[in-house]
Structures are given as C-alpha cells and as structure tokens.
Design an enzyme around this catalytic site. Structure first.
Site, PDB file in Angstrom:
ATOM      1  N   HIS A   1      61.416  52.201  31.693  1.00  0.00           N
ATOM      2  CA  HIS A   1      61.818  52.961  32.873  1.00  0.00           C
ATOM      3  C   HIS A   1      63.337  52.934  32.984  1.00  0.00           C
ATOM      4  O   HIS A   1      63.981  51.940  32.601  1.00  0.00           O
ATOM      5  CB  HIS A   1      61.231  52.360  34.158  1.00  0.00           C
ATOM      6  CG  HIS A   1      59.833  52.783  34.457  1.00  0.00           C
ATOM      7  ND1 HIS A   1      58.923  51.953  35.094  1.00  0.00           N
ATOM      8  CD2 HIS A   1      59.167  53.947  34.233  1.00  0.00           C
ATOM      9  CE1 HIS A   1      57.770  52.577  35.235  1.00  0.00           C
ATOM     10  NE2 HIS A   1      57.898  53.789  34.718  1.00  0.00           N
TER      11      HIS A   1
ATOM     12  N   CYS B   1      62.040  47.442  40.901  1.00  0.00           N
ATOM     13  CA  CYS B   1      60.670  47.924  40.714  1.00  0.00           C
ATOM     14  C   CYS B   1      59.801  47.653  41.949  1.00  0.00           C
ATOM     15  O   CYS B   1      58.862  48.402  42.226  1.00  0.00           O
ATOM     16  CB  CYS B   1      60.034  47.256  39.498  1.00  0.00           C
ATOM     17  SG  CYS B   1      60.707  47.802  37.917  1.00  0.00           S
TER      18      CYS B   1
END
Length: 700
Positions: free
Chosen positions: A168, A264
């Site tokens: 990511h 996150c």
C-alpha cells in the site's frame, strides 16, 4: 486547528492473523495476541485523541482486518470513494463501511466491481491539499485513478509500487504538513521517484533507509506538527525534529504482523477540499494480439511487458483457438501513468506483434531528417519482424527489414517508399517514423503452425542441451537436404574454432556437396584454414598430433604472406599453391565468401575487407534471400548477422559457450535455436546424418 481533525478507528475485538494476503502475514498465522493488540490499539487511541476527535465503527465478526480503517475508502470534502478490496478476505468489509459513510452524510461513489482500489491506504492527499498521490501495482489498479480525479475534483499523481513488502502507498509514503514528505524511495520505480522529485523540492523530501521502512516509519499519522508512528531510528527522529516536527512513538508490533501500523489503523474523515484542476494523466490503449498465444508464451510476454514497463492491464477479450492449429486472439486494455510511459510500453508491445485497436487508423508520426546520418529524437527502432506503417490512411510495408534500424520514408514520383535503414544511411529529404503510433509488426503464424506439427521443431528459440544435440542435428540435416534440393540458400557463418576443432574436413564436405551457398567470417578463419592447408598446423599446432611445432607461431604469418604474394585467395588456388581447405573449396565450387576484418588482424589477407561499413554491406548482400543460416563458433560475426537478418530465416547457432547461443536466441525468433556443444563434434554428427539421408554409411 487540531480540534477540527476527525479520525475513524475500529477496535480490534476480532483482530487476528488467520490468512496471508501480504508478505508480513507469512509466518504469523495464529501468532498474534489479541490481548496485546488491544493494548497497543488503546495506547494509539489515547495518543491520537489528544490531537483529534476519534470516531469508531463497530467491528464485525469474521472480518479481522476491519481494524485497518485506512482502507475503508478515500474521503475528500463531502465525497467518499468506497474501497474495492483486491482480496476476497477483505471484500466483506465493504458494505459495513458504506453504511457508516452514508450514515454520516457523505456522498458515496462506488467503483466498478472488477476495479480494485483500497482507499486511503493507496491514496494520500498532499497536506496542502493541492493534489492527490495515488499508488498502484499491488492492491489498487491504475484505472481507478481517473475516477478519483473526476469524483473528488482533484489532480491525481500516480505512483507505482514495486516492493511487495510495501503493498500500500501508506506503508512507504507519508505527506507531512507544509509540503514535507516522508518516504522510502526503494518502494517505487524510477518513473515514480522522478515524479516525486519533480513535485517535492529537495529540502522538503525526507528519504528514509530500509531499516526505518520495515518498521513502518512512513505509516504515520500526521496532525499539524505531530507525527505518530510505530518506531523510528534516532537519526530519523532527529531529521523530523530539525524540520519542526515532533515524532511520537507508540509500539504497534502486533499489527505489523498483519502488515499495518499507525496510519493503517486510522482514516481521516474530514479532509478539507481545496480547488485544484480535475486531472489524471493516465493513458489508455486497447491492443490486439493474435497467434498461438499459449503455446508460444506470447500472451505472458505481453502482460509481463506491460507490468514491467510501469503499466496496468485488463484482458477485455480472449478467444482461444478451438483446435490445436487454430490461432487465438486477445484484446487487452493497457493503462500507463502518462504518455511517456505509454509510448515506451507500446513500443515494446508493437515489437511483440500487438496492434492498436481504434475506430480510426492512427497515422505514424514522421519527422524530417535535418542532418544526414542522424535520426530525429525518439525514432522507432526496428526489429526482425515484418513491419507496416500507416501513412495517409494506408498501411505500407517496410522494405529491407532488419534489427536496430530506423524507418525512413522517401517521396518518389511513383509514391512513398518506406524502408528500414541504418542510422548512418539516413539522407536529407527523407522522414523518419518516431514514437510508436501507426506501426504494426507481424508474426508468421504459418511458421508456428508448421512447427507445432513437426517432431523436431525450432519452437521457442531455445538453447539445446548436450542430450538433445543428436535430435537437433537430425532436423538440421533434413532442412539442409530440402533446401538444397529445392534450390534454396544456406549461409554459413564460421569462426576459426571450426579449424582448431578439426571441423574443416566436414565443412569442406558440406561445400563440395552443395549444402553451402555463402560463407561469412573474419580474417582469422581464412588464415587458420590456409595455414592448415599449407603447413598442416593451426596456430602452430600440428592438427594430426595435437602438439606444438617448432617455429609454429610464425606459420599464420607465413600463410598470410603467401596469399598476399599471390594477390588473392582465388589466385592462390588458380596458381596451384592452395590445393585444399575451406577457402579452396569455396573458390573451386564458386561459393561466394566475405571476410570482415578487425583491429586485431595480422596482415590481413588481401580478400579481407578492413572497411567495416563495406563489410557489413557485403554481409547483408550475401544473406539476402537465405533460408537457413548456420553459425559456427563465431560470436561477433554471428551476432552481427543475426541483427541484419529478418524474421522467417531459420538460424542455428553452435557454440561451446552458452552465452553466445543465448544471445542469438534472445532475438525472439521461433525459427532460431542455439546448440551448446563442440563445433567439431556438431559438424561430424551433421555429416553422419547427411550420409544416412543419402544412403552412404561409410565413415567420413
């Protein structure tokens, strides 16, 4: 200011590592502690609520990664783009997040079902609100970026991730207040790093090393001048402090086991919207490839080329041939972050035989030659495959196809002539094709079909191992016989190793029996062949006994001197001085030969062309119209011939050095094969097989 910041979090009541969807999860299945995770999460929650308002979404049984709320979606102003998770293990989270967004009054935008995008994990707003950084490569598709630009009314800059540990964007990239950037350059390709450097000035780039990167130092939450992170080295903390930031560490080791940390675990839900141009530089093309896509591995080559070049793809249509000999057709949508990357990718795809699908025929871009012998920038470099160029709505075939040339277009009284030319041969008044638009190459599917039905075929441009030499020799013998009998043409490219290994007697036989129609080589093969014929040695070594001869180091010079006295090899034969050997057989049987010289040549022989350009032209003349080229232990001459030979000509490269045969097989022609073996042994086996074909079983 800080009171306005709102962050969404989800308690880890159901958190556990019970599957693997990223490298961090590998080896951590059922090794996480929910109790420790809860304690770490609460500590992060406590730190953040000092600087922001924390909101929570109800965790759901069966969705352990829901704790990573950054992946729920991307929010800008009153709009949110709902995530489309790449892995099925997370797709069940989507309706819960959608319900929460709608309950908060956001306008929810939903991407097409087959288009992955993982929210604020892969899209991060520049902290000044001027543009959106969007990642792709592992979890989010490049084609989602134009949707982000449209729905969020923002400029989108696409960054390609290349290290699977940083799957990511927020694992390796963290925009900070006042235009600063904390990032790990090793997670991105060259194009993306260049884009970052163009947008972020050097004094505001904080590039971290791998040690900090694997501790997820970039996976931080930035609120004003506070940077909340899992862990940072002393040097990184000092760099942040020097720039006016306050780093706060809060250990999140349990969440690292699942591939996440502070960023996150959070989603900022009130990102301010600032006016910016609604743009995305993402380019799209649809291509078509046709042939034996699975057997030849072509479809894999095409898709790998797109990804390796920094693009993305979607297979729009795939029609698999119903029968073994039927061809298949695939249509692929190609995406690239900008026109430059797209041009590079398309150039490689065209070389693989792909054609662009468009309602209108796209014309080739032509740029005039302004300096003789010099091509315009970005000229299209040709391949061995037949090529056509679109000019004035018509596809014109390129003449004189060869590798590593340019496509020149000349106007003549009879119309336009399109020809493949070396750079040095370009002339004023001509135009050259630049870029990759309006070009198509053609692979010979007939050859592929034929190869698929033959027991011994040249499929795959492979490099043969020793245990397959006999099979390859059998095929070559059949080809030589068929080509000779139908009046075809075989060219031999030979190095001096042919003489050293005792292969000259077998090459002599091939010439005498009409299997060779042209011989190419350097000064050395002729000198060593003539030395053997005149004095029985090669480089001073007795070819019968394998021992050095006293004074033998001078033999090759004596051979050169003898031929120079005669004026030419042909004169030496006519005068009865040269009575045997490869060069003798060429003269006696009127087999044309060309010897290309080099800086290391002694003498040289009077027949050797020391003008490189003249030698190249002579080589090209002799290989024209050839059906098969047999390359025998001559690396430089073989590679040179390979570069000037178009597709459709079978090539066999024999060398004891695997690197040489691999170099030739890398051309990609299915008609080519490399044989790793001693060239003398190869020629001996070839003569034995030809003897069998003609009913002659006596030993040579």
């Amino acid at each position: 200011m800080t009171d306005a910041v709102r962050i969404l979090m989800c308690a880890p009541h159901h958190y556990e590592v019970d599957y693997v969807i990223n490298p961090w999860m590998e080896g951590n299945i059922h090794r996480s502690s929910r109790e420790r995770a809860q304690a770490e999460w609460e500590q992060l929650h406590q730190v953040l609520e000092t600087y922001a308002t924390i909101e929570q979404i109800e965790p759901q049984q069966g969705w352990p990664d829901m704790v990573f709320t950054a992946n729920a979606g991307l929010i800008l102003g009153d709009n949110v783009v709902l995530s489309r998770f790449f892995h099925a293990e997370r797709q069940g989270e989507e309706p819960y997040f959608q319900q929460w967004f709608e309950s908060q009054g956001y306008k929810v935008h939903v991407l097409p079902k087959s288009l992955p995008f993982e929210g604020a994990g892969d899209a991060l707003l520049d902290r000044s609100g001027r543009w959106l950084w969007a990642g792709y490569g592992f979890r989010s598709e490049l084609d989602s970026h134009p949707y982000l630009a449209k729905w969020l009314d923002v400029e989108v800059l696409s960054l390609r991730l290349v290290d699977r540990r940083f799957y990511h964007l927020d694992t390796c990239f963290c925009p900070l207040t006042d235009g600063y950037l904390l990032y790990y350059p090793g997670a991105f390709d060259t194009y993306s790093n260049r884009l970052i450097e163009l947008r972020v000035p050097p004094e505001k780039r904080i590039a971290i090393d791998e040690v900090d990167a694997v501790n997820f130092a970039c996976n931080s939450v930035n609120i004003d001048r506070i940077v909340v992170m899992n862990k940072a080295s002393d040097s990184l903390k000092q760099m942040l402090t020097d720039r006016g930031f306050t780093p706060l560490e809060t250990p999140l080791g349990e969440f690292l086991k699942a591939g996440g940390a502070a960023k996150c675990l959070t989603l900022r839900v009130n990102e301010p919207h600032q006016e910016s141009p609604q743009t995305s530089t993402v380019q799209n093309r649809t291509i078509q490839i046709e042939g034996h896509l699975l057997d030849s591995g072509l479809v894999n080559q095409v898709l790998d080329t797109i990804v390796a070049g920094g693009g993305s793809f979607q297979v729009a249509n795939f029609q698999l041939g119903a029968q073994r000999l039927d061809t298949s057709v695939a249509q692929v949508k190609v995406s690239a972050p900008d026109s430059t990357v797209m041009a590079d990718i398309m150039g490689q795809l065209i070389d693989l035989g792909a054609t662009t699908i468009s309602e209108d025929t796209i014309a080739a871009n032509l740029v005039a030659v302004t300096q003789a012998g010099v091509a315009p920038d970005d000229f299209y470099a040709t391949t061995i495959y037949p090529t056509e160029v679109s000019i004035d709505g018509e596809w014109l075939k390129v003449q004189g196809q060869r590798m590593d040339g340019a496509i020149a277009v000349a106007n003549t009284p009879s119309g336009k002539i399109v020809r493949c030319k070396l750079l040095r041969d370009l002339q004023l008044g001509e135009s050259v094709v630049v870029g990759s638009e309006g070009i198509r190459t053609k692979r010979n599917t007939t050859t592929i079909k034929k190869a698929a039905t033959e027991e011994f075929s040249f499929m795959g441009a492979g490099v043969s191992s020793e245990r397959r030499v006999e099979l390859v020799v059998e095929q070559i013998a059949w080809d030589l016989r068929r080509i000779r009998d139908r009046g075809g043409k075989v060219v031999v490219v030979a190095g001096p190793v042919v003489i050293h290994t005792g292969g000259s007697e077998h090459l002599n036989r091939l010439i005498r029996d009409g299997y060779v129609h042209a011989l190419l080589g350097g000064n050395a093969i002729a000198v060593h062949d003539i030395e053997q014929s005149l004095m029985g040695t090669s480089l001073g070594v007795d070819m019968q006994r394998g021992t050095s001869v006293h004074g033998g180091h001078r033999h090759h010079l004596k051979a050169i001197n003898t031929i120079r006295r005669c004026g030419s090899i042909a004169n030496a034969v006519e005068q009865g001085i040269l009575t045997s050997g490869v060069m003798y057989e060429c003269v006696k049987h009127q087999v044309p030969f060309s010897l290309a010289g080099s800086i290391r040549d002694d003498g040289p022989l009077p027949d050797t062309k020391m003008d490189l350009i003249e030698a190249q032209a002579d080589y090209a003349r002799l290989i024209e119209g050839s059906d098969l080229i047999l390359m025998l232990s001559s690396m430089l001459h073989s590679i040179g011939v390979g570069n000037m030979t178009p597709a459709g000509v079978k090539m066999v490269c024999v060398d004891i050095n695997p690197a040489v045969v691999t170099k030739l097989s890398d051309r990609g022609s299915i008609e080519s094969i490399g044989v790793v073996t001693d060239v003398g042994l190869f020629l001996s086996l070839l003569i034995q097989q030809l003897n069998k074909l003609t009913g002659q079983y006596d030993r040579v």
